[in-house]
Design a protein around this motif. Structure first.
Motif, PDB file in Angstrom:
ATOM      1  N   LYS A 143       0.854  -1.196   0.000  1.00  0.00           N
ATOM      2  CA  LYS A 143       0.000   0.000   0.000  1.00  0.00           C
ATOM      3  C   LYS A 143       0.886   1.241   0.000  1.00  0.00           C
ATOM      4  N   ILE A 144       0.459   2.250  -0.747  1.00  0.00           N
ATOM      5  CA  ILE A 144       1.245   3.481  -0.878  1.00  0.00           C
ATOM      6  C   ILE A 144       0.451   4.653  -0.292  1.00  0.00           C
ATOM      7  N   PHE A 145       1.142   5.450   0.495  1.00  0.00           N
ATOM      8  CA  PHE A 145       0.542   6.595   1.177  1.00  0.00           C
ATOM      9  C   PHE A 145       1.259   7.873   0.764  1.00  0.00           C
ATOM     10  N   ARG A 186      -3.388   6.411  -8.681  1.00  0.00           N
ATOM     11  CA  ARG A 186      -4.655   5.911  -9.199  1.00  0.00           C
ATOM     12  C   ARG A 186      -4.418   4.704 -10.108  1.00  0.00           C
ATOM     13  N   GLN A 187      -3.428   4.832 -10.980  1.00  0.00           N
ATOM     14  CA  GLN A 187      -3.194   3.738 -11.927  1.00  0.00           C
ATOM     15  C   GLN A 187      -2.745   2.453 -11.233  1.00  0.00           C
ATOM     16  N   VAL A 188      -1.804   2.547 -10.298  1.00  0.00           N
ATOM     17  CA  VAL A 188      -1.329   1.307  -9.660  1.00  0.00           C
ATOM     18  C   VAL A 188      -2.416   0.700  -8.766  1.00  0.00           C
ATOM     19  N   SER A 189      -3.319   1.549  -8.266  1.00  0.00           N
ATOM     20  CA  SER A 189      -4.369   1.004  -7.400  1.00  0.00           C
ATOM     21  C   SER A 189      -5.472   0.337  -8.217  1.00  0.00           C
ATOM     22  N   ASN A 190      -5.515   0.621  -9.514  1.00  0.00           N
ATOM     23  CA  ASN A 190      -6.491  -0.052 -10.380  1.00  0.00           C
ATOM     24  C   ASN A 190      -5.959  -1.380 -10.910  1.00  0.00           C
ATOM     25  N   ASP A 191      -4.700  -1.706 -10.596  1.00  0.00           N
ATOM     26  CA  ASP A 191      -4.081  -2.947 -11.068  1.00  0.00           C
ATOM     27  C   ASP A 191      -3.889  -3.858  -9.866  1.00  0.00           C
ATOM     28  N   PHE A 192      -4.444  -5.062  -9.926  1.00  0.00           N
ATOM     29  CA  PHE A 192      -4.341  -5.910  -8.727  1.00  0.00           C
ATOM     30  C   PHE A 192      -2.913  -6.379  -8.474  1.00  0.00           C
ATOM     31  N   ARG A 193      -2.036  -6.257  -9.478  1.00  0.00           N
ATOM     32  CA  ARG A 193      -0.622  -6.558  -9.227  1.00  0.00           C
ATOM     33  C   ARG A 193       0.124  -5.328  -8.699  1.00  0.00           C
ATOM     34  N   GLY A 194      -0.555  -4.201  -8.634  1.00  0.00           N
ATOM     35  CA  GLY A 194       0.061  -2.971  -8.181  1.00  0.00           C
ATOM     36  C   GLY A 194       0.018  -2.843  -6.665  1.00  0.00           C
ATOM     37  N   ALA A 195      -0.535  -1.751  -6.180  1.00  0.00           N
ATOM     38  CA  ALA A 195      -0.604  -1.545  -4.730  1.00  0.00           C
ATOM     39  C   ALA A 195      -1.872  -0.775  -4.398  1.00  0.00           C
ATOM     40  N   ALA A 196      -2.368  -0.966  -3.189  1.00  0.00           N
ATOM     41  CA  ALA A 196      -3.481  -0.163  -2.705  1.00  0.00           C
ATOM     42  C   ALA A 196      -2.969   1.246  -2.404  1.00  0.00           C
ATOM     43  N   ILE A 197      -3.886   2.198  -2.265  1.00  0.00           N
ATOM     44  CA  ILE A 197      -3.469   3.561  -1.906  1.00  0.00           C
ATOM     45  C   ILE A 197      -4.310   4.075  -0.743  1.00  0.00           C
ATOM     46  N   ASP A 198      -3.797   5.148  -0.124  1.00  0.00           N
ATOM     47  CA  ASP A 198      -4.457   5.686   1.068  1.00  0.00           C
ATOM     48  C   ASP A 198      -5.838   6.260   0.768  1.00  0.00           C
ATOM     49  N   MET A 199      -5.911   7.193  -0.153  1.00  0.00           N
ATOM     50  CA  MET A 199      -7.212   7.802  -0.478  1.00  0.00           C
ATOM     51  C   MET A 199      -7.052   8.640  -1.736  1.00  0.00           C
ATOM     52  N   PRO A 200      -8.193   8.967  -2.382  1.00  0.00           N
ATOM     53  CA  PRO A 200      -8.086   9.839  -3.555  1.00  0.00           C
ATOM     54  C   PRO A 200      -7.631  11.237  -3.127  1.00  0.00           C
ATOM     55  N   ALA A 201      -6.992  11.947  -4.019  1.00  0.00           N
ATOM     56  CA  ALA A 201      -6.415  13.254  -3.666  1.00  0.00           C
ATOM     57  C   ALA A 201      -7.162  14.380  -4.354  1.00  0.00           C
ATOM     58  N   GLY A 202      -6.964  15.570  -3.873  1.00  0.00           N
ATOM     59  CA  GLY A 202      -7.540  16.774  -4.487  1.00  0.00           C
ATOM     60  C   GLY A 202      -6.896  17.982  -3.841  1.00  0.00           C
ATOM     61  N   PRO A 203      -7.232  19.189  -4.326  1.00  0.00           N
ATOM     62  CA  PRO A 203      -6.656  20.398  -3.736  1.00  0.00           C
ATOM     63  C   PRO A 203      -7.059  20.543  -2.267  1.00  0.00           C
ATOM     64  N   LYS A 252     -18.782  -0.437 -10.919  1.00  0.00           N
ATOM     65  CA  LYS A 252     -18.354   0.099  -9.631  1.00  0.00           C
ATOM     66  C   LYS A 252     -16.977   0.749  -9.755  1.00  0.00           C
ATOM     67  N   ARG A 253     -16.081   0.083 -10.483  1.00  0.00           N
ATOM     68  CA  ARG A 253     -14.743   0.651 -10.655  1.00  0.00           C
ATOM     69  C   ARG A 253     -14.850   2.019 -11.346  1.00  0.00           C
ATOM     70  N   GLN A 254     -15.633   2.083 -12.393  1.00  0.00           N
ATOM     71  CA  GLN A 254     -15.711   3.340 -13.139  1.00  0.00           C
ATOM     72  C   GLN A 254     -16.319   4.475 -12.313  1.00  0.00           C
ATOM     73  N   VAL A 255     -17.407   4.222 -11.613  1.00  0.00           N
ATOM     74  CA  VAL A 255     -18.009   5.326 -10.846  1.00  0.00           C
ATOM     75  C   VAL A 255     -17.122   5.735  -9.672  1.00  0.00           C
ATOM     76  N   SER A 256     -16.312   4.783  -9.172  1.00  0.00           N
ATOM     77  CA  SER A 256     -15.444   5.130  -8.035  1.00  0.00           C
ATOM     78  C   SER A 256     -14.223   5.922  -8.492  1.00  0.00           C
ATOM     79  N   ASN A 257     -13.933   5.892  -9.796  1.00  0.00           N
ATOM     80  CA  ASN A 257     -12.830   6.693 -10.323  1.00  0.00           C
ATOM     81  C   ASN A 257     -13.278   8.104 -10.691  1.00  0.00           C
ATOM     82  N   ASP A 258     -14.565   8.380 -10.542  1.00  0.00           N
ATOM     83  CA  ASP A 258     -15.102   9.694 -10.881  1.00  0.00           C
ATOM     84  C   ASP A 258     -15.543  10.372  -9.594  1.00  0.00           C
TER      85      ASP A 258
END
Lengths: 432, 432
Positions: free
Chosen positions: A202-204, A216-233, B215-221
């Motif tokens: 998991k990446i934070f 976002r991209q690595v968290s959408n790949d099951f071989r990648g890693a989970a992430i903490d949360m979506p980001a924004g300003p 679910k994946r698509q709506v969670s990415n938006d």
């Protein structure tokens, strides 16, 4: 700062005025980031070094920061700086230790024991942005919960050269794997591993648009890693009544505005007088800030809302769902039970946002961009996972069997039913 | 079932044998699902009805199931069925109520009070798949925690016609918004709202590849909705020694295998004798299952691993990270503290997976496909969010000020510093 009277707006105007600005152009960033990830997956360390040279314009002697270099950082820092970092470390540790879950064990019906147990996430990666100023506070906010949760491997990546403050906090948090890597290439290295960098689960951590997109991209790949949360300003909303000090509020609004030109800054108040005073104070205080230009840009899209009442202020805040919510009213604690959808709440005149950014003990990694409606302030729970356990006695199974059998029949699942009946039959034989 | 001796495999063979099969072809599904989402966003209810007619081959009289129809379901169910569902409801309620967090309030240093408070997620959407058999158990697993967490609006979507068992459980869980919508169109309707269906903040529940992709698509938006967790095929891993009953284990493996042809089924044991007995028992028990064809397909890719010891069995399980982990050994509880990366654990001979699927009290919505390394078993926490709060006294701020000022200076953030100094200066004036 634009001032509006809430009551004078139509509902659609109210909604649109609180709408977040769209995050700029994805397509270019998406493609650039997937290319970076692909390069790191194919080329490992050598790709990481090439990308670092390209984007950070340095070629570090080594990808990994040696333990000697980490140790040396301490000698270059002032005693005052070390003391501040240690105080912050102590407070953040105290608050996150208190988040340790209690063991949970319940007998739901006789002979049916259900438990919830918690385990640390094994391997975590912390991303610390570089840029004009080092962010040792972010190392604290990620490193302390990782340490308290008991994560077995903690990897830290930051673009070179890494500041002494960051290395010193890494040492406080007992992080011994520190890498001279920034941007999307750091996220890729931690998500997939390279010769030098261990793959993490998991990446934070925060970052620019490229880091965010890479996460976002690595968290959408099951071989990648989970992430903490979506980001924004980053965002702040202040609720204040006429008991508040306009200079304090102006300072709080500016401390959000100086984060970046896309920072969101909102004041909601039932007092038109206070609204004017704050606007005036912001103008005055802005002058002598070193980051005045950045803050001014952020203020361009910021908002002062005059509401009918404190209750309406609360509704507006709950609708907007700010990352940071400062409450400067006569009785701030009275409002707490009504407040929802916020990352972190600052109660009263003596609790500016900057105490939470650094050292009160709460985490400064918070949901923003409206994600407060569904996501939590970062905490110990994010560095752990919950597993459930059940253990049935013979009698427990006998008693529960009819329920399970009836439901398995309804769902047409024979083998589910038989896993129970085969056991009950054996028990009946034993009892003969 | 393929039997392998762990010791005889190279490390890369060990890794590849436990690798999950890739989830089939994304591109077609991705495009089909984004078209469905777009249609629902543009066309609202009328698009939902058209898509339902297309995919489910029915045109319901109304999108919403009326409360009369929900009430009527009860009259058509047997007393036995209602009793089973109520017993399951009671146990699941007991276990999820026990998960309510304790209020957390800590004075990290004198005058600096930090708190963690929890709020329900306001509006949640539950997706219940249709198909050959109704899944009232999934309504329980989603509806009970939503009810206990206190979510203000709970919406349920399921492809028509909706079974009486599902409607009955919806009523038990006090879900009053039930919609005749399935597939990607249900996910889109809940994520964005239509004339009939309220937009929700977070969507829960299992589904086929189209539902998962939606679910994946709506969670990415960020204008869409959050989701419970990533999905994948269901799995069980059994750890057993020669004290275990091979018939029990065979029944457990088959109850996973009958879920679907892509179900993953693994037995790990130090006993070659048990391995043979279980293989034999599976062959025999398979014969008279109504879903034998599905189970047989799943067994085609299933695995029996002979390990050197129970300790090695544990390591293999921790590496694989199964959704369901059944432990049938002489002293299963002895192994618990060593077990990691599982969704739900079933201890001992009398705890088949099907009790957890239905009625022990634990949740059956679990991370799978290796996500156990980072994700939790579904629980009350997923229907809530944590906010932090801080409140400083005058003295608290004075004491913490030097730390915050020093760190703000290090990070080059003037306004952060001033939000503190402007207050401290006022305090000093007051004290004069």
């Amino acid at each position: 700062m634009r001032t509006v009277v809430w009551r004078s707006l139509s509902q659609s105007q109210q909604e649109s005025i609180l709408e977040r600005p769209a995050i700029a152009d994805g397509a270019n960033i998406t493609a650039a980031v997937s290319s970076v990830i692909e390069q790191v997956r194919q080329g490992g360390d050598s790709a990481v070094l090439a990308l670092t040279e390209k984007f950070d314009r340095v070629r570090p002697d080594s990808i990994r920061v040696s333990s000697d270099e980490i140790d040396a950082a301490s000698g270059r820092l002032s005693a005052k700086m070390k003391q501040a970092l240690e105080q912050a470390y102590a407070n953040i540790s105290t608050f996150h230790k208190a988040q340790k879950p209690q063991p949970l064990k319940v007998e739901t019906q006789p002979g049916v024991v259900c438990e919830q147990v918690t385990r640390p996430i094994n391997k975590v990666g912390l991303y610390i942005p570089g840029g004009s100023a080092p962010l040792p506070s972010t190392v604290l906010m990620l490193g302390v919960p990782a340490q308290i949760a008991g994560c077995r491997k903690v990897v830290l990546c930051s673009p070179p050269p890494i500041a002494d403050e960051i290395l010193y906090v890494a040492k406080l948090c007992k992080i011994d794997e520190v890498y001279n890597i920034g941007g999307g290439q750091a996220v890729a290295a931690m998500a997939y591993g390279t010769e030098s960098v261990a793959k993490v689960d998991k990446i934070f951590g925060p970052g620019n648009a490229y880091v965010t997109e890479a996460k976002r991209q690595v968290s959408n790949d099951f071989r990648g890693a989970a992430i903490d949360m979506p980001a924004g300003p980053s965002e702040v909303l202040v609720i204040a009544d006429d008991s508040a000090d306009p200079e304090f509020i102006a300072a709080d609004l500016l401390s959000q505005a100086e984060h970046g030109p896309d920072s969101q800054v909102v004041l909601v108040t039932p007092s038109a007088v206070l609204a004017d005073q704050v606007t005036e104070a912001v103008r005055n205080q802005l002058k002598d800030l070193s980051r005045a230009e950045i803050a001014e840009k952020a203020l361009g899209s910021s908002l002062v809302i005059i509401a009918d009442s404190l209750t309406q202020c609360v509704s507006i805040s709950n609708y907007y769902g700010p990352e940071h919510l400062i409450v400067q009213t006569k009785n701030p604690r009275e409002l707490l039970s009504l407040l929802d959808n916020a990352g972190s709440i600052f109660l009263g005149d003596w609790s500016p946002e900057s105490v939470g950014d650094y050292a009160s003990g709460t985490n400064h990694v918070l949901p923003t961009y409206g994600y407060t409606k569904t996501h939590s302030s970062l905490g110990l729970a994010d560095f752990s996972k919950r597993m459930t356990v059940q253990e049935l006695s013979k009698q427990g199974l006998e008693l529960l069997a009819p329920t399970v059998v009836t439901m398995a029949e309804a769902e047409g699942l024979d083998a589910h039913k038989r896993a129970v009946t085969i056991r009950v039959e054996k028990l009946m034989q034993e009892q003969k």
